[in-house]
Design a protein around this motif. Structure first.
Motif, PDB file in Angstrom:
ATOM      1  N   PHE A  81     -13.616  20.722 -12.302  1.00 19.78           N
ATOM      2  CA  PHE A  81     -12.660  21.017 -13.365  1.00 19.78           C
ATOM      3  C   PHE A  81     -11.381  21.652 -12.832  1.00 19.78           C
ATOM      4  O   PHE A  81     -11.139  22.840 -12.993  1.00 19.78           O
ATOM      5  N   PHE A  82     -10.550  20.832 -12.200  1.00 14.96           N
ATOM      6  CA  PHE A  82      -9.297  21.332 -11.639  1.00 14.96           C
ATOM      7  C   PHE A  82      -8.225  20.246 -11.736  1.00 14.96           C
ATOM      8  O   PHE A  82      -8.524  19.086 -11.991  1.00 14.96           O
ATOM      9  N   TRP A  83      -6.972  20.644 -11.552  1.00 17.08           N
ATOM     10  CA  TRP A  83      -5.841  19.720 -11.571  1.00 17.08           C
ATOM     11  C   TRP A  83      -5.515  19.341 -10.136  1.00 17.08           C
ATOM     12  O   TRP A  83      -5.538  20.180  -9.243  1.00 17.08           O
ATOM     13  N   LEU A  84      -5.165  18.066  -9.935  1.00 19.62           N
ATOM     14  CA  LEU A  84      -4.932  17.541  -8.603  1.00 19.62           C
ATOM     15  C   LEU A  84      -3.757  16.573  -8.659  1.00 19.62           C
ATOM     16  O   LEU A  84      -3.664  15.761  -9.580  1.00 19.62           O
ATOM     17  N   GLU A  85      -2.852  16.647  -7.689  1.00 16.60           N
ATOM     18  CA  GLU A  85      -1.767  15.668  -7.619  1.00 16.60           C
ATOM     19  C   GLU A  85      -2.189  14.579  -6.648  1.00 16.60           C
ATOM     20  O   GLU A  85      -2.534  14.847  -5.494  1.00 16.60           O
ATOM     21  N   THR A  86      -2.158  13.351  -7.119  1.00 16.65           N
ATOM     22  CA  THR A  86      -2.628  12.223  -6.317  1.00 16.65           C
ATOM     23  C   THR A  86      -1.954  10.932  -6.776  1.00 16.65           C
ATOM     24  O   THR A  86      -1.290  10.908  -7.807  1.00 16.65           O
ATOM     25  N   SER A  87      -2.150   9.875  -6.007  1.00 22.77           N
ATOM     26  CA  SER A  87      -1.663   8.551  -6.400  1.00 22.77           C
ATOM     27  C   SER A  87      -2.610   7.972  -7.443  1.00 22.77           C
ATOM     28  O   SER A  87      -3.819   7.928  -7.238  1.00 22.77           O
ATOM     29  N   VAL A  88      -2.066   7.506  -8.552  1.00 21.39           N
ATOM     30  CA  VAL A  88      -2.891   6.943  -9.622  1.00 21.39           C
ATOM     31  C   VAL A  88      -2.652   5.436  -9.775  1.00 21.39           C
ATOM     32  O   VAL A  88      -3.049   4.859 -10.781  1.00 21.39           O
ATOM     33  N   THR A  89      -2.044   4.816  -8.773  1.00 20.55           N
ATOM     34  CA  THR A  89      -1.709   3.401  -8.858  1.00 20.55           C
ATOM     35  C   THR A  89      -2.953   2.539  -9.048  1.00 20.55           C
ATOM     36  O   THR A  89      -3.001   1.699  -9.948  1.00 20.55           O
ATOM     37  N   ASP A  90      -3.960   2.736  -8.200  1.00 20.14           N
ATOM     38  CA  ASP A  90      -5.163   1.907  -8.320  1.00 20.14           C
ATOM     39  C   ASP A  90      -5.937   2.199  -9.602  1.00 20.14           C
ATOM     40  O   ASP A  90      -6.511   1.292 -10.210  1.00 20.14           O
ATOM     41  N   GLU A  91      -5.929   3.438 -10.050  1.00 18.18           N
ATOM     42  CA  GLU A  91      -6.596   3.768 -11.313  1.00 18.18           C
ATOM     43  C   GLU A  91      -5.919   3.075 -12.496  1.00 18.18           C
ATOM     44  O   GLU A  91      -6.591   2.534 -13.378  1.00 18.18           O
ATOM     45  N   LEU A  92      -4.591   3.076 -12.500  1.00 16.56           N
ATOM     46  CA  LEU A  92      -3.861   2.411 -13.584  1.00 16.56           C
ATOM     47  C   LEU A  92      -4.116   0.905 -13.584  1.00 16.56           C
ATOM     48  O   LEU A  92      -4.319   0.304 -14.645  1.00 16.56           O
ATOM     49  N   LEU A  93      -4.121   0.303 -12.395  1.00 16.63           N
ATOM     50  CA  LEU A  93      -4.386  -1.130 -12.325  1.00 16.63           C
ATOM     51  C   LEU A  93      -5.811  -1.456 -12.772  1.00 16.63           C
ATOM     52  O   LEU A  93      -6.045  -2.448 -13.453  1.00 16.63           O
TER      53      LEU A  93
ATOM     54  N   SER B 187       0.821  -1.209   0.000  1.00 16.95           N
ATOM     55  CA  SER B 187       0.000   0.000   0.000  1.00 16.95           C
ATOM     56  C   SER B 187       0.857   1.262   0.000  1.00 16.95           C
ATOM     57  O   SER B 187       0.368   2.344  -0.327  1.00 16.95           O
ATOM     58  N   ASP B 188       2.143   1.142   0.359  1.00 16.82           N
ATOM     59  CA  ASP B 188       3.039   2.296   0.317  1.00 16.82           C
ATOM     60  C   ASP B 188       3.546   2.581  -1.097  1.00 16.82           C
ATOM     61  O   ASP B 188       4.082   3.644  -1.362  1.00 16.82           O
ATOM     62  N   PHE B 189       3.382   1.615  -1.995  1.00 18.95           N
ATOM     63  CA  PHE B 189       3.804   1.796  -3.379  1.00 18.95           C
ATOM     64  C   PHE B 189       2.809   2.711  -4.084  1.00 18.95           C
ATOM     65  O   PHE B 189       1.633   2.402  -4.203  1.00 18.95           O
ATOM     66  N   GLU B 190       3.284   3.849  -4.518  1.00 18.06           N
ATOM     67  CA  GLU B 190       2.398   4.811  -5.170  1.00 18.06           C
ATOM     68  C   GLU B 190       3.052   5.370  -6.419  1.00 18.06           C
ATOM     69  O   GLU B 190       4.254   5.589  -6.448  1.00 18.06           O
ATOM     70  N   ILE B 191       2.242   5.611  -7.401  1.00 18.32           N
ATOM     71  CA  ILE B 191       2.658   6.365  -8.574  1.00 18.32           C
ATOM     72  C   ILE B 191       1.888   7.669  -8.506  1.00 18.32           C
ATOM     73  O   ILE B 191       0.664   7.684  -8.641  1.00 18.32           O
ATOM     74  N   LYS B 192       2.603   8.740  -8.231  1.00 18.35           N
ATOM     75  CA  LYS B 192       1.940  10.043  -8.108  1.00 18.35           C
ATOM     76  C   LYS B 192       1.956  10.750  -9.450  1.00 18.35           C
ATOM     77  O   LYS B 192       2.930  10.681 -10.192  1.00 18.35           O
ATOM     78  N   ALA B 193       0.858  11.439  -9.730  1.00 21.53           N
ATOM     79  CA  ALA B 193       0.758  12.186 -10.979  1.00 21.53           C
ATOM     80  C   ALA B 193      -0.240  13.315 -10.794  1.00 21.53           C
ATOM     81  O   ALA B 193      -1.111  13.265  -9.929  1.00 21.53           O
TER      82      ALA B 193
END
Length: 160
Positions: free
Chosen positions: A60-72, A36-42
């Motif tokens: 409608f805004f830009w946000l920096e977050t972990s996208v690991t679960d979205e990519l999977l 769960s500590d493995f994150e890809i931030k974007a």
């Protein structure tokens, strides 16, 4: 029998491998604390979201977050659909009937899971129930259908 809605058989092996790998990684991400500590931030574009626990909702805004679960999930769902709905090597009416029966049971079981979640899970944890419900029907269908196909061919081999 017309099976225009099914993907070609040649996609079954590759999609099955990619589905299995991405599903295992997704399950590890949520179940094993070391992963769960493995994150890809974007930095991603959000149509709707909030800026924190007590933040206001924004559009409608830009946000920096972990996208690991979205990519999977971008791998699990499409490759799962392709794997589940690819033609069999010998597609006939019996296979179609097993496919339909497995899909009906997967739908029933998935809605039982959702109803149990509504009855017994509350708060922000309920989002996890909804995420599981997104892929549980697909997973249940694949397991039921593969088991029925395996049993069918095993029984047919013993009869010969």
């Amino acid at each position: 029998m017309k099976t225009n809605f099914l993907f070609p058989y040649k996609l079954k092996m590759l999609s099955g491998i990619l589905f299995s790998i991405s599903f295992i990684l997704l399950a590890l991400l949520y179940s094993v604390s070391e992963y769960s500590d493995f994150e890809i931030k974007a930095k991603v574009f959000a149509i709707l979201g909030d800026t924190g626990l007590l933040g206001d909702n924004e559009s409608f805004f830009w946000l920096e977050t972990s996208v690991t679960d979205e990519l999977l999930m971008l791998f699990v769902i499409p490759f799962g659909i392709i794997f589940a709905f690819s033609k069999e090597k010998h597609e006939d009416e019996m296979v179609a009937a097993m496919r339909l029966n497995s899909l009906a049971w997967a739908t029933i079981i998935n809605y039982v899971i959702i109803l149990l979640g509504y009855l017994f899970v509350y708060g922000i944890v309920f989002l996890n129930v909804l995420m599981v419900a997104m892929i549980s029907q697909l997973l249940i269908f694949i397991v039921l259908f593969r088991y029925r196909i395996y049993r069918f061919y095993k029984t047919a081999a013993h009869e010969e």
